[in-house]
Design a protein around this motif. Structure first.
Motif, short mmCIF file in Angstrom:
data_model
loop_
_atom_site.label_atom_id
_atom_site.label_comp_id
_atom_site.label_asym_id
_atom_site.label_seq_id
_atom_site.Cartn_x
_atom_site.Cartn_y
_atom_site.Cartn_z
N LYS A 94 -8.67 3.97 15.90
CA LYS A 94 -9.56 4.93 16.37
C LYS A 94 -9.24 5.74 17.56
N GLN A 95 -9.82 7.12 17.09
CA GLN A 95 -9.31 8.05 18.54
C GLN A 95 -9.53 7.69 19.91
N GLU A 153 -2.97 4.37 12.80
CA GLU A 153 -4.39 3.91 12.00
C GLU A 153 -5.38 3.19 12.71
N CYS A 192 5.79 4.65 19.04
CA CYS A 192 5.70 6.11 18.38
C CYS A 192 6.33 7.12 19.12
N VAL A 208 -3.14 8.71 16.28
CA VAL A 208 -4.06 8.15 15.56
C VAL A 208 -3.89 7.87 14.10
N ASN A 209 -3.24 8.71 13.48
CA ASN A 209 -2.73 8.73 11.96
C ASN A 209 -1.81 7.72 11.98
N GLU A 210 -0.73 7.67 12.84
CA GLU A 210 0.37 7.05 12.61
C GLU A 210 -0.09 5.29 12.97
N SER A 254 -3.75 13.19 17.74
CA SER A 254 -4.05 13.33 16.31
C SER A 254 -3.13 12.62 15.61
N GLU A 255 -1.81 12.88 15.99
CA GLU A 255 -0.70 12.30 15.07
C GLU A 255 -0.55 10.97 15.39
N ARG A 261 4.20 13.55 20.60
CA ARG A 261 2.94 13.50 19.39
C ARG A 261 1.77 14.23 20.28
#
Length: 115
Positions: A50-51, A48, A32, A44-46, A41-42, A38
């Motif tokens: 857990k933070q 998918e 990534c 984590v979203n990319e 949070s980005e 990044r």
């Protein structure tokens, strides 16, 4: 040019680096970040994911010297600190590609009618 053998400490350092790279989430994070810095949070979203897990893996990559981080208020952005990591990944991916091609070739050879 031939390099000299590594001493025990150097071998252990190399093994530690390979151990860092032996976790799929860490490899996904590096992939990534190849596209640029990044925020957590980005990622984590990319990914998918857990933070807590992403943060833990980022910490390990950072401690290994592979990542840099920059704080902007509450936001922390990570980036690649050591670009040689992608050269290493290319070497490994090239080996895996060659192995797959050999397996396919071997399978194709078995399927051919014999004369």
């Amino acid at each position: 040019m031939e390099s000299s053998p590594l001493d025990r400490n150097a071998l252990e350092a190399v093994a530690r680096l390979f151990a860092v790279l032996a976790e799929p989430t860490r490899l996904a994070i590096l992939q990534c970040l190849k596209g640029g810095p990044r925020a957590v949070s980005e990622l984590v979203n990319e990914l998918e994911a857990k933070q807590a897990n992403v943060s833990k893996q980022l910490g390990i990559l950072y401690a290994a010297g592979l990542l840099a981080r920059e704080r902007d208020g509450n936001l922390v952005r990570y980036s690649i600190a050591e670009s040689m990591i992608f050269e290493l990944c290319e070497l490994v991916c090239g080996k895996l590609r060659r192995d797959a091609e050999r397996r396919l070739e071997a399978l194709g050879g078995e399927d051919k009618p014999r004369k």
